[in-house]
Motif scaffolding. Structure first.
Motif, short mmCIF file in Angstrom:
data_model
loop_
_atom_site.label_atom_id
_atom_site.label_comp_id
_atom_site.label_asym_id
_atom_site.label_seq_id
_atom_site.Cartn_x
_atom_site.Cartn_y
_atom_site.Cartn_z
N ALA A 4 0.85 -1.20 0.00
CA ALA A 4 0.00 0.00 0.00
C ALA A 4 0.88 1.25 0.00
CB ALA A 4 -0.91 -0.01 1.22
N ARG A 5 1.97 1.20 0.77
CA ARG A 5 2.87 2.37 0.80
C ARG A 5 3.58 2.53 -0.54
NH1 ARG A 5 7.18 2.60 5.57
NH2 ARG A 5 8.21 1.03 4.28
N LEU A 6 3.93 1.40 -1.17
CA LEU A 6 4.56 1.45 -2.49
C LEU A 6 3.62 2.15 -3.49
CD1 LEU A 6 7.11 0.27 -4.06
CD2 LEU A 6 5.58 -1.55 -4.80
N VAL A 21 7.35 10.12 0.76
CA VAL A 21 7.51 9.22 -0.38
C VAL A 21 8.75 8.38 -0.15
CG1 VAL A 21 7.99 9.08 -2.86
CG2 VAL A 21 6.46 10.83 -1.99
N LYS A 22 8.62 7.05 -0.27
CA LYS A 22 9.81 6.22 -0.14
C LYS A 22 10.45 6.15 -1.52
CE LYS A 22 11.13 1.94 2.17
NZ LYS A 22 12.27 2.41 2.93
N SER A 23 11.12 7.25 -1.87
CA SER A 23 11.68 7.37 -3.21
C SER A 23 13.11 6.86 -3.24
CB SER A 23 11.67 8.83 -3.65
OG SER A 23 12.82 9.48 -3.14
N ASN A 64 15.48 8.47 -4.10
CA ASN A 64 16.28 9.66 -3.96
C ASN A 64 16.63 9.82 -2.48
OD1 ASN A 64 17.30 12.24 -4.36
ND2 ASN A 64 15.83 12.57 -6.02
N TYR A 65 17.59 9.05 -1.99
CA TYR A 65 17.85 8.96 -0.56
C TYR A 65 19.18 9.61 -0.16
CZ TYR A 65 14.30 6.35 2.09
OH TYR A 65 13.17 5.99 2.80
N LEU A 66 19.63 10.59 -0.95
CA LEU A 66 20.93 11.19 -0.62
C LEU A 66 20.95 11.80 0.79
CD1 LEU A 66 23.71 11.40 -1.75
CD2 LEU A 66 23.08 13.53 -2.88
N ALA A 99 12.93 14.11 13.91
CA ALA A 99 12.19 13.46 12.82
C ALA A 99 12.45 11.95 12.82
CB ALA A 99 12.56 14.11 11.49
N GLU A 100 13.47 11.50 12.11
CA GLU A 100 13.71 10.04 12.00
C GLU A 100 15.14 9.77 11.63
OE1 GLU A 100 11.43 8.53 8.62
OE2 GLU A 100 11.83 10.38 7.55
N GLY A 101 15.49 8.49 11.64
CA GLY A 101 16.82 8.06 11.19
C GLY A 101 16.77 7.83 9.68
N GLY A 116 6.33 4.54 8.96
CA GLY A 116 6.97 3.22 9.04
C GLY A 116 5.95 2.12 9.33
N THR A 117 6.03 1.06 8.55
CA THR A 117 5.08 -0.05 8.77
C THR A 117 5.34 -0.71 10.13
OG1 THR A 117 6.57 -1.59 7.66
CG2 THR A 117 4.88 -0.56 6.29
N THR A 118 6.60 -0.81 10.51
CA THR A 118 6.94 -1.46 11.79
C THR A 118 6.49 -0.59 12.96
OG1 THR A 118 8.96 -2.10 10.62
CG2 THR A 118 8.81 -2.73 12.92
N LEU A 119 6.67 0.73 12.82
CA LEU A 119 6.26 1.63 13.90
C LEU A 119 4.74 1.59 14.09
CD1 LEU A 119 6.87 3.79 16.02
CD2 LEU A 119 6.65 5.51 14.21
N GLY A 178 12.14 -0.34 12.89
CA GLY A 178 12.12 -0.50 11.43
C GLY A 178 12.12 -1.97 11.04
N THR A 179 11.96 -2.20 9.75
CA THR A 179 11.83 -3.57 9.24
C THR A 179 12.99 -4.48 9.65
OG1 THR A 179 10.45 -2.92 7.39
CG2 THR A 179 11.78 -4.88 7.06
N THR A 180 14.21 -3.99 9.53
CA THR A 180 15.35 -4.87 9.83
C THR A 180 15.77 -4.80 11.30
OG1 THR A 180 16.82 -3.12 9.10
CG2 THR A 180 16.32 -4.85 7.50
C1 LIG Z 1 13.19 7.11 6.02
C2 LIG Z 1 12.64 5.89 6.65
N1 LIG Z 1 12.00 6.00 7.83
C3 LIG Z 1 11.49 4.91 8.44
C4 LIG Z 1 11.59 3.65 7.89
C5 LIG Z 1 11.01 2.47 8.61
O1 LIG Z 1 9.94 1.94 7.86
P1 LIG Z 1 9.54 0.40 7.94
O2 LIG Z 1 9.19 0.12 9.35
O3 LIG Z 1 8.36 0.29 7.05
O4 LIG Z 1 10.71 -0.37 7.49
C6 LIG Z 1 12.24 3.49 6.66
C7 LIG Z 1 12.37 2.16 6.05
O5 LIG Z 1 13.24 1.86 5.29
C8 LIG Z 1 12.78 4.64 6.02
O6 LIG Z 1 13.41 4.53 4.83
#
Ligand SMILES: Cc1ncc(COP(=O)(O)O)c(C=O)c1O
Length: 325
Positions: free
Chosen positions: A82-84, A179-181, A183-185, A212-214, A239-242, A287-289
């Motif tokens: 869904a996020r994709l 957006v999980k693009s 473009n992650y520079l 904000a976030e890591g 984040g799906t895990t959060l 997070g996922t991992t």
């Molecule tokens: C910028 C960013 N924030 C948070 C997350 C954590 O998201 P998820 O729990 O869906 O992996 C990710 C996942 O890669 C991410 O790229």
């Protein structure tokens, strides 16, 4: 790579090209890949290539997801897909396959790979084009999905915790954070900054000074006042895990009146300051991992007693039950 540079070497034949790529392969342990350009699956890492003119490569024009495969199946697959779809929609990128087809392809990849613990990495690029920034000059969007073994974090990290610093890299504005693009520079530079300074993780701050976030993980805070708080999704990736962890936390609190024996007062999201982190009872990267990973030091400040706390432990245990590991 072991092959020495030879500027006098002649143009490589296809066979020599793949021979050289194969030489690189011991370090490239990827089990299988689907590539919509050729509409097929491959298992030889030498064939796991993306066209250089896909705008994904030269403009970062694409979206991605990373999904964990656990014994019970792909974890939170519906949420990831869904996020994709949402990321693609936000940048006007047409999905080359339906969500149902992407799920089917992923199941087939899992079968081909024969793995039960893996990471599935899905990329959708704007497609092969003309090296311009125009999203309208390509042959159409393409999907590349790779599957590889999951490498868990060392067990002691979940006991001892990790260190965190405040990054100087500015947070991505509005849409770009959501957006999980590809473009992650800014995320890469945040990670580089933390590693260069000897920290495990870093978090960005908004212009207003809110946490904000890591680079690829969310943060979750048990404040000194006993509230379990995540930064708002206005300036972080949802984040799906959060999201799942917050639901599990609410269930646990409703059922038992505490989380890991701690009487948590409320669960939600809010603006958090640097001081909220420095004075927190517990901090977690999610997070996922990483699952739920305790942070036991922020800059030079020890958090709690310097070991992973009971809330992080309890939430990770719930998440692992969910994962079936
Ligand atoms: C910028 C960013 N924030 C948070 C997350 C954590 O998201 P998820 O729990 O869906 O992996 C990710 C996942 O890669 C991410 O790229």
């Amino acid at each position: 790579m072991t092959i020495p540079l030879d500027v006098h070497s002649s143009v490589l034949t296809t066979d020599e090209f793949f021979r050289r790529l194969t030489e690189l392969n011991p370090k490239r342990k990827y089990a299988a890949m689907y590539n919509s350009v050729v509409k097929g699956f491959v298992t030889d890492p030498a064939l796991m290539l993306v066209p250089i003119d896909d705008h994904l490569v030269h403009r970062g024009d694409g979206v991605f997801e990373a999904v964990r495969l656990a014994p019970k199946g792909f974890f939170l697959m519906k949420e990831h897909l869904a996020r994709l779809a949402r990321s693609a929609e936000l940048i006007g990128l047409k999905l080359p396959h339906t969500i149902e087809e992407i799920f089917e392809i992923s199941l087939k990849l899992q079968k081909i790979a024969g793995l039960s613990s893996a990471m599935l990495r899905i990329f959708i690029g704007r497609g092969p084009g003309d090296f311009s920034p125009s999203p309208y000059s390509t042959l159409g969007s393409q999907i590349y999905i790779a599957i590889m073994e999951f490498k868990p974090l060392a067990a002691e990290k979940f006991i001892e915790g990790v260190s965190l610093m405040f990054s100087t890299v500015p947070v991505k504005p509005g849409l770009f954070a959501q957006v999980k693009s590809c473009n992650y520079l800014p995320n890469v530079l945040t990670k580089k900054e933390s590693l260069d300074r000897g920290y495990d993780f870093a978090v960005n701050l908004t212009e207003q000074g809110f946490v904000a976030e890591g680079p690829t993980e969310n943060i979750l805070v048990l404040t000194a006042a006993g509230d379990l708080v995540a930064p708002k999704f206005d300036y972080t990736l949802r984040g799906t895990t959060l999201v799942r962890t917050l639901d599990l936390a609410k269930d646990l609190l409703n059922k038992t009146g505490s989380i890991g024996g701690v009487a948590v007062h409320s669960i939600g999201s809010a603006d958090l300051s640097r001081d909220d982190l420095l004075q927190a009872s517990e901090l977690m990267m999610v997070g996922t991992t990483l699952e739920v990973l305790p942070v036991t030091r922020v800059e030079s400040k020890k958090i709690g007693d310097g070991k992973g706390g009971p809330v992080a432990r309890a939430l990770r245990a719930e998440l692992l039950k969910d994962l079936g590991v």
